[in-house]
Scaffold this active site. Sequence first.
Site, PDB file in Angstrom:
ATOM      1  N   LEU A  65       8.648  -4.343   1.922  1.00 18.96           N
ATOM      2  CA  LEU A  65       8.326  -2.906   1.911  1.00 18.96           C
ATOM      3  C   LEU A  65       7.527  -2.520   3.150  1.00 18.96           C
ATOM      4  CD1 LEU A  65       7.426  -2.950  -1.865  1.00 18.96           C
ATOM      5  CD2 LEU A  65       9.347  -1.693  -0.855  1.00 18.96           C
ATOM      6  N   PRO A  66       7.427  -1.204   3.444  1.00 22.38           N
ATOM      7  CA  PRO A  66       6.801  -0.789   4.709  1.00 22.38           C
ATOM      8  C   PRO A  66       5.328  -1.161   4.868  1.00 22.38           C
ATOM      9  CG  PRO A  66       8.133   0.999   3.813  1.00 22.38           C
ATOM     10  CD  PRO A  66       8.084  -0.076   2.755  1.00 22.38           C
ATOM     11  N   LYS A 169      -0.053 -13.974  10.327  1.00 21.65           N
ATOM     12  CA  LYS A 169       0.914 -13.051  10.940  1.00 21.65           C
ATOM     13  C   LYS A 169       0.230 -12.083  11.918  1.00 21.65           C
ATOM     14  CE  LYS A 169       4.329  -9.995  11.259  1.00 21.65           C
ATOM     15  NZ  LYS A 169       5.600 -10.204  11.870  1.00 21.65           N
ATOM     16  N   LYS A 244       1.839  -1.161  14.696  1.00 19.85           N
ATOM     17  CA  LYS A 244       1.430  -1.341  13.283  1.00 19.85           C
ATOM     18  C   LYS A 244       0.654  -2.655  13.131  1.00 19.85           C
ATOM     19  CE  LYS A 244       3.176  -2.650   8.772  1.00 19.85           C
ATOM     20  NZ  LYS A 244       4.283  -2.988   7.894  1.00 19.85           N
TER      21      LYS A 244
END
Length: 296
Positions: A65-66, A169, A244
Amino acid sequence: MARIGFIGLGNMGGGMAANLAKKGHQVHAFDLAEAALARAKEAGCALAGSAAEAARDAEFVVTMLPAGKHVRSVYENEVFDAVPASALLMDCSTIDVASAKAVEAAAGAKGLSMVDAPVSGGIAAANGGTLTFMVGGEASDFARAEPILAAMGKAVIHAGGAGAGQAAKIANNMLLGATMVATCEAFLLAQKLGLDSQTFYDISSKASGQSWSMTSYCPVPGVGPTTPADNGYQGGFATALMLKDLKLAVEAAHGVDASVPMGAAAESLYQALANAGAGGLDFSAIIKFLDGKIGG
Ligand code: NAD
């Protein structure tokens, strides 16, 4: 073969769900977008009418999901109350560490097992089943997750406890963003000092300035391997997604009082590139921004 509920069938999740179905798993898939559902159906997934329906009867739930708010809402409002207690929940989205830890704690409070398993690799790796998964969670949950994640990737690595996959990450991508900016600066400086870019590459790629951004993802067209730079900075890893991840890294750094001046500088440069309308270009296009060819 396992029964897998898959929620979020976008650019990444679409290919991942297709690879699970191709390997013979029973994939029960859901997305809010009709086009994503149609693609999943074509790839051999059964369609669910809601996230809760995808999770019902699942042995594993995968979400792609975003952002953190979508992940929290899907799990807290739909999945937790629908999924069997024996299921393993795996969130592969890139989200903030605090949300990852909070949703894993909420799962635990309901007696459910959950791992964070964000990926390295873009849409091509998702389609080709060559993603790298960084997994945060209990060792026993990692052992259960590994064969399912391996069906979608080339490497599955246990990073540590809850949230450690997200931490790995964003720390990795912060390093990537900062080295890409530094690599672009170095090429532009060398050019302005009269060096041919190929000559600078031949020297620096064998010297101490070498990095993945230079030798595997060179931002200068015609130099090094074929990269998005050779295709007008189209495709690859979008500037908006790099931005992001840098925002997540800088936000996480503030939360733990870590000093990240290079990460923060990369964030503001990528923000400026995105503000100049180049959010869809590959992140190596920062070289054009630094050279005054975009924005400014
Ligand atoms: P995307 O926007 O293409 O896909 C997200 C999908 O989630 C969309 O299809 C959307 O309809 C769906 N969705 C949103 N809310 C939902 C809900 N409540 N229920 C069901 N479906 C819902 O994004 P993407 O590029 O596939 O990225 C997904 C995640 O992977 C992000 O967290 C991103 O940061 C991460 N990621 C992306 C890349 C990349 O190259 N695209 C690489 C690594 C990691």
